[in-house]
Scaffold this motif. Sequence first.
Motif, PDB file in Angstrom:
ATOM      1  N   UNK A  29       0.829  -1.201   0.000  1.00  0.00           N
ATOM      2  CA  UNK A  29       0.000   0.000   0.000  1.00  0.00           C
ATOM      3  C   UNK A  29       0.865   1.253   0.000  1.00  0.00           C
ATOM      4  N   UNK A  30       1.906   1.274   0.799  1.00  0.00           N
ATOM      5  CA  UNK A  30       2.756   2.460   0.885  1.00  0.00           C
ATOM      6  C   UNK A  30       3.466   2.747  -0.439  1.00  0.00           C
ATOM      7  N   UNK A  31       3.973   1.704  -1.087  1.00  0.00           N
ATOM      8  CA  UNK A  31       4.640   1.927  -2.368  1.00  0.00           C
ATOM      9  C   UNK A  31       3.632   2.387  -3.413  1.00  0.00           C
ATOM     10  N   UNK A  32       2.429   1.836  -3.361  1.00  0.00           N
ATOM     11  CA  UNK A  32       1.389   2.238  -4.308  1.00  0.00           C
ATOM     12  C   UNK A  32       1.064   3.722  -4.162  1.00  0.00           C
ATOM     13  N   UNK A  33       0.849   4.171  -2.929  1.00  0.00           N
ATOM     14  CA  UNK A  33       0.549   5.585  -2.692  1.00  0.00           C
ATOM     15  C   UNK A  33       1.716   6.458  -3.138  1.00  0.00           C
ATOM     16  N   UNK A  34       2.946   6.015  -2.838  1.00  0.00           N
ATOM     17  CA  UNK A  34       4.130   6.789  -3.223  1.00  0.00           C
ATOM     18  C   UNK A  34       4.252   6.901  -4.737  1.00  0.00           C
ATOM     19  N   UNK A  35       3.958   5.809  -5.456  1.00  0.00           N
ATOM     20  CA  UNK A  35       4.038   5.851  -6.916  1.00  0.00           C
ATOM     21  C   UNK A  35       2.966   6.761  -7.497  1.00  0.00           C
ATOM     22  N   UNK A  36       1.743   6.669  -6.988  1.00  0.00           N
ATOM     23  CA  UNK A  36       0.671   7.541  -7.466  1.00  0.00           C
ATOM     24  C   UNK A  36       1.058   8.998  -7.247  1.00  0.00           C
ATOM     25  N   UNK A  37       1.600   9.304  -6.070  1.00  0.00           N
ATOM     26  CA  UNK A  37       2.012  10.680  -5.772  1.00  0.00           C
ATOM     27  C   UNK A  37       3.123  11.137  -6.707  1.00  0.00           C
ATOM     28  N   UNK A  38       4.104  10.266  -6.955  1.00  0.00           N
ATOM     29  CA  UNK A  38       5.227  10.633  -7.815  1.00  0.00           C
ATOM     30  C   UNK A  38       4.775  10.846  -9.254  1.00  0.00           C
ATOM     31  N   UNK A  39       3.804  10.070  -9.714  1.00  0.00           N
ATOM     32  CA  UNK A  39       3.272  10.265 -11.063  1.00  0.00           C
ATOM     33  C   UNK A  39       2.480  11.574 -11.149  1.00  0.00           C
ATOM     34  N   UNK A  40       1.703  11.876 -10.104  1.00  0.00           N
ATOM     35  CA  UNK A  40       1.009  13.162 -10.062  1.00  0.00           C
ATOM     36  C   UNK A  40       1.998  14.324 -10.110  1.00  0.00           C
ATOM     37  N   UNK A  41       3.145  14.124  -9.465  1.00  0.00           N
ATOM     38  CA  UNK A  41       4.136  15.198  -9.351  1.00  0.00           C
ATOM     39  C   UNK A  41       4.771  15.560 -10.685  1.00  0.00           C
ATOM     40  N   UNK A  42       4.706  14.677 -11.669  1.00  0.00           N
ATOM     41  CA  UNK A  42       5.229  15.011 -12.994  1.00  0.00           C
ATOM     42  C   UNK A  42       4.597  16.293 -13.515  1.00  0.00           C
TER      43      UNK A  42
END
Length: 422
Positions: A29-42
């Motif tokens: 779950x933590x990696x999933x949230x982190x990846x979603x956030x990092x993709x949003x950050x693009x």
Amino acid sequence: MNDTAPAGLSAAAPAPAEDDSRRHAPMTFREFVAMIAALMALNALAIDIMLPALQDIGAALGVADENDRQAILPAYLIGFGAGQLLIGSVSDRFGRRPVLLVGLVFYVAAAILCAFAPSFTALLIGRFVQGLASAAPRVVTTSIVRDCYGGRRMASVLSLAMTIFMVVPVIAPSIGQGIVLFAPWQGIFWLLALYGLGMLAWTWARLPETLEPERRRAIGPRALAVAFREVFTTRQTFGYAVAAGAMFGALFSFLVTGEQIFAQLYGLGPLFPVAFAGMAGAMAVSSLINSRLVGRLGTRRLSHTAMTGFVLVAAALLALALLDVLTIVPLVALMSCALFLVGMIFANLNALAMEPMGHIAGTASSVFGSVTTLMAATIGAVLGQAFDGTVVPLFTGWTILGVAALGVIAITERGRLYGRGA
């Protein structure tokens, strides 16, 4: 407008339960949230890192008028909004993963194109292409979250992702300031290219396909027309999309004029990124608080209350500006309050708009993103060009937009505001 989906589309495979984290295995779950956030950050990085560099880019490429330099931001956002119209439908047909990976490849290529731009026109073209490419991670990430989670759990995931993602607006102007102090402005685009490459590698290695084969949809003209009609005629989805677009426009108008207001009008100069970081940090804090409260209070109560608060703060800023007593301290304090409320509004409006759209999450996310982004680009460009050396046009716009968004929400909910609801 309809309050429920048409029968033909409702017969599609059911949306996930509130928590179906198996769909993003092997990620935790933590990696999933982190990846979603990092993709949003693009997307956020591609906008906010530009702010301290507008003067350098304008000087290097022969753009004398400061309001004309603002075009670097709307050019990106127009591409970003236009690109979202079909991305979701394509991802509903072919899956989330391939569409995301192709978008990341074009994001990197567009950043490199901007770095080599020989003229301001070429740079604007590159920014438009980069915006088009950014549509893929924007739409697909929302669809991926909707594939895996529903209801309040979806709102909580989006809030957690936005809490991490909000670090980018806080630090991006400082990064841009550092680059233009020690390197040519082209270094900004090389950094964007490297970040895009990093995300391409991470998603290639770790992100599974979250859209099950039985939930995929055809993308013929008739199917697209039916899906688009449902999005535009579903009262909850369309109403909250328009309200979110108005609020995104308020935020983008601040981004467009922020450097002129703080660095020049209020004389902060190189300290502008520091003030910006404080205000953007308020949005990050509000997203974190929202993720903790949404399960207890509900998305409607939180978003409606935050919208009302935004209208009051915007009106206070406008009154102080008209009285010509708005000094830097109350300006930063009140704008931080306004952005705190905006941070609480966005995740909840997004979740409310997407809630009825689980069976066409990609198309719905496309239309939602396109409507809100094109509204923001138009509003930001208008308020940016209205800059007259004072903050009166900005806060007049904020007040009008806040009242309009709250009015749209009241119409959408048939006057029933502040209820617990979903």
